[in-house]
Design a protein around this motif. Structure first.
Motif, PDB file in Angstrom:
ATOM      1  N   ALA A 388      44.884  42.174  29.251  1.00 33.57           N
ATOM      2  CA  ALA A 388      45.702  40.966  29.377  1.00 33.57           C
ATOM      3  C   ALA A 388      45.764  40.504  30.828  1.00 33.57           C
ATOM      4  CB  ALA A 388      47.105  41.244  28.839  1.00 33.57           C
ATOM      5  N   SER A 389      45.881  41.462  31.751  1.00 37.42           N
ATOM      6  CA  SER A 389      45.893  41.104  33.177  1.00 37.42           C
ATOM      7  C   SER A 389      44.566  40.492  33.603  1.00 37.42           C
ATOM      8  CB  SER A 389      46.194  42.340  34.026  1.00 37.42           C
ATOM      9  OG  SER A 389      47.519  42.784  33.835  1.00 37.42           O
ATOM     10  N   LEU A 390      43.474  41.013  33.087  1.00 35.01           N
ATOM     11  CA  LEU A 390      42.159  40.458  33.416  1.00 35.01           C
ATOM     12  C   LEU A 390      42.040  39.013  32.966  1.00 35.01           C
ATOM     13  CD1 LEU A 390      39.918  43.539  32.610  1.00 35.01           C
ATOM     14  CD2 LEU A 390      40.195  42.454  34.858  1.00 35.01           C
ATOM     15  N   ALA A 391      42.596  38.707  31.803  1.00 38.62           N
ATOM     16  CA  ALA A 391      42.567  37.322  31.328  1.00 38.62           C
ATOM     17  C   ALA A 391      43.361  36.413  32.259  1.00 38.62           C
ATOM     18  CB  ALA A 391      43.119  37.253  29.907  1.00 38.62           C
ATOM     19  N   ARG A 392      44.496  36.902  32.751  1.00 34.31           N
ATOM     20  CA  ARG A 392      45.312  36.111  33.673  1.00 34.31           C
ATOM     21  C   ARG A 392      44.609  35.951  35.032  1.00 34.31           C
ATOM     22  NH1 ARG A 392      48.777  32.849  32.330  1.00 34.31           N
ATOM     23  NH2 ARG A 392      50.596  33.419  33.547  1.00 34.31           N
ATOM     24  N   LEU A 393      43.969  37.008  35.494  1.00 38.95           N
ATOM     25  CA  LEU A 393      43.227  36.900  36.750  1.00 38.95           C
ATOM     26  C   LEU A 393      42.082  35.902  36.629  1.00 38.95           C
ATOM     27  CD1 LEU A 393      43.108  40.659  37.808  1.00 38.95           C
ATOM     28  CD2 LEU A 393      44.328  38.827  38.983  1.00 38.95           C
ATOM     29  N   ALA A 394      41.415  35.903  35.498  1.00 41.38           N
ATOM     30  CA  ALA A 394      40.333  34.933  35.280  1.00 41.38           C
ATOM     31  C   ALA A 394      40.884  33.514  35.289  1.00 41.38           C
ATOM     32  CB  ALA A 394      39.627  35.234  33.962  1.00 41.38           C
ATOM     33  N   GLU A 395      42.081  33.336  34.753  1.00 40.99           N
ATOM     34  CA  GLU A 395      42.726  32.021  34.764  1.00 40.99           C
ATOM     35  C   GLU A 395      43.005  31.568  36.196  1.00 40.99           C
ATOM     36  OE1 GLU A 395      46.797  29.959  32.911  1.00 40.99           O
ATOM     37  OE2 GLU A 395      46.260  32.036  32.384  1.00 40.99           O
ATOM     38  N   ALA A 396      43.526  32.488  37.009  1.00 36.85           N
ATOM     39  CA  ALA A 396      43.777  32.147  38.413  1.00 36.85           C
ATOM     40  C   ALA A 396      42.475  31.838  39.139  1.00 36.85           C
ATOM     41  CB  ALA A 396      44.511  33.306  39.099  1.00 36.85           C
TER      42      ALA A 396
END
Length: 508
Positions: A388-396
């Protein structure tokens, strides 16, 4: 700022600190005169006992320090001193011969390389162990009582040297209050008056605290322990002046794109409310600040005024730093902070962290589950949280990349904003790769443990490891003068873990 090793000779940083109303910097010859001109206090020292009390240090007798003075090294709870573990227990502070030897060693440093320092940090062995259990030391009290007893002895020796002309300037001492030196909890018997009179002070370092919760959040068992200990230290009467040392870029965090806006604001207010009178943090990077530039700036502002509006400060920061991209980048910072709030569970020095447990793994089929002692509660939950954190980092990362593309399309004559966005994108790229590899290795560990076919997961580990092996991540400053330029796989701290797992797969 606490600045690692020999990375302190940076005139730009000293100027930045002065402009941002900071008042103390590590002493280094290359910036000493400028720091003095700007009114900064100079600090030196740290974990110096390890050098002064090297068991193999040659003595005038022709023997080693261990051979001549074994009793100077602390007595472990098991009752037996061994040379191999000599620095795994704090020193025997009740031994007057040791006190004099350490005082002479300290005096040698402050008369030599540290002669210009106003404050010298004197910290015990970084043992993560215990204090001396001999009868003399036990009578003194707990670890904090023992180190304060030693400090009072050192202060007495320094004061006598000053009076006799062997020391040519006044000097303050700084001790750390920290679990690594067995001094986290408040002393049982107060603070020697000589230390208070000299202006000596302590720095409280909650090294393994949780950043997913506020420092003063009673619902977090990790932080509650640190909060209670700090309250105890500040309740001692009379007590030393006390600063707090934070860890927003502790060595295990490896210059990742971490953002702590909310934590900084809440926690510095809590520290001030509890009665702390100063702040520092480990370790400000000397290069490639990227998104961490906001950490440095907000820290300086909150240290000056803990009541500052951090959200308003960040809005202004983004407007001044990113121009037309301010709103988008403010969103990217919020996403980065949300995505990595659980960083301590992944990478703290604590035995509970995923990284610490992976570093102790031999690469073969494990019998114990990772991450059960973290807020994750299980390896499966950690893996899900990591993805889930990786998905958020990709968004940033996508937001930053979009701003960068628009900035390049506009092609302004001044390219400073383009350079800032490029640096941010590189830093987030490193953050994604590092977390992705950590999650993949965790998933491989769990697959082996549960007997699930692991070849596909291992292929992902190998692909990510190869990806990180292809580029470098910033500079690191070495314990001796010099710098290193490590590859990203090495900076992830998982290179040896993966090598052990490869070896285990070959022999399985």
């Amino acid at each position: 700022f606490d600045i690692e090793a020999h990375g302190r000779e940076n005139a730009d940083l000293v100027l930045w600190m002065a402009r941002n109303r900071m008042n103390m910097v590590g002493d280094r010859p290359g910036i000493r005169s400028l720091a003095r001109k700007l009114g900064l206090t100079l600090q030196a020292g740290g974990h110096i006992f390890e050098r002064i009390l090297d068991p193999d240090r040659p003595m005038p007798s022709g023997r080693s320090l261990w051979q001549d003075h074994q009793a100077w090294f602390g007595l472990p709870s098991g009752g037996t001193r061994t040379k191999a573990l000599a620095q795994k227990t704090q020193v025997c502070v009740s031994d007057q011969g040791l006190q004099a030897f350490l005082a002479d060693g300290l005096l040698e440093w402050v008369q030599g390389a540290w002669n210009a320092a106003d404050i010298v940090y004197v910290w015990g062995f970084d043992t993560w162990g215990e204090c001396c259990h001999c009868p003399g030391c036990t009578r003194l009290g707990n670890g904090a009582d023992q180190i304060l007893h030693l400090f009072a002895a050192l202060r007495g020796h320094l004061d006598r040297a000053r009076g006799e002309g062997r020391l040519d300037h006044d000097l303050r001492l700084g001790l750390c209050l920290y679990e690594g030196t067995a001094t986290l909890d408040a002393p049982l018997h107060g603070v020697p008056e000589a230390l208070r009179r000299a202006g000596d002070y302590g720095v409280y370092y909650p090294i393994n605290r949780c950043y997913d919760h506020a420092f003063a959040d009673p619902a977090c068992a990790v932080n509650e322990r640190y909060h209670r200990a700090l309250q105890g230290q500040l309740a001692v009467a009379p007590r030393l002046e006390l600063s707090v040392g934070e860890y927003w870029n502790v060595s295990k965090f490896d210059d990742l794109p971490l953002v702590f806006t909310r934590r900084q604001a809440e926690d510095l207010r809590a520290y001030r409310r509890l009665g702390a009178s100063g702040m520092t943090y480990m370790h400000v990077p000397l290069v490639n600040w990227s998104v961490r530039a906001a950490t440095q700036g907000l820290y300086a502002q909150l240290a000056w005024d803990a009541g500052s509006d951090a959200e308003a400060w960040m809005d202004e920061y983004c407007a001044r730093w990113y121009g037309a991209h301010a709103a988008t980048m403010r969103g990217a910072y919020r996403i980065l902070e949300q995505a990595q709030a659980d960083i301590a569970d992944w990478r703290a020095w604590a035995q509970r962290s995923v990284l610490t447990r992976l570093l102790a793994w031999d690469g073969a089929r494990p019998s114990e589950e990772l991450a059960t002692a973290t807020h994750f509660g299980s390896a499966a939950a950690a893996i899900a949280a990591g993805r889930a954190s990786l998905a958020r980092l990709a968004e940033a990362q996508a937001l930053v990349a979009g701003c960068l593309a628009r900035e390049r399309e506009q092609a302004p004559e001044d390219d400073r904003i383009e350079r800032r966005l490029s640096e941010d994108r590189r830093c987030i790229h490193w953050g994604i790769d590092c977390l992705a590899l950590t999650v993949a290795v965790t998933a491989y560990h769990e697959a082996l443990r549960t007997g699930v076919p692991a070849d596909g997961t291992w292929a992902e580990v190998e692909a990510l490891a190869d990806r990180l092996d292809r580029y470098h991540v910033g500079l690191t400053y070495l314990p001796t003068p010099g710098v290193g330029l490590p590859d990203a796989l090495t900076r992830s701290q998982l290179r040896d873990v993966i090598r052990r797992a490869r070896r285990a797969r070959r022999t399985a």
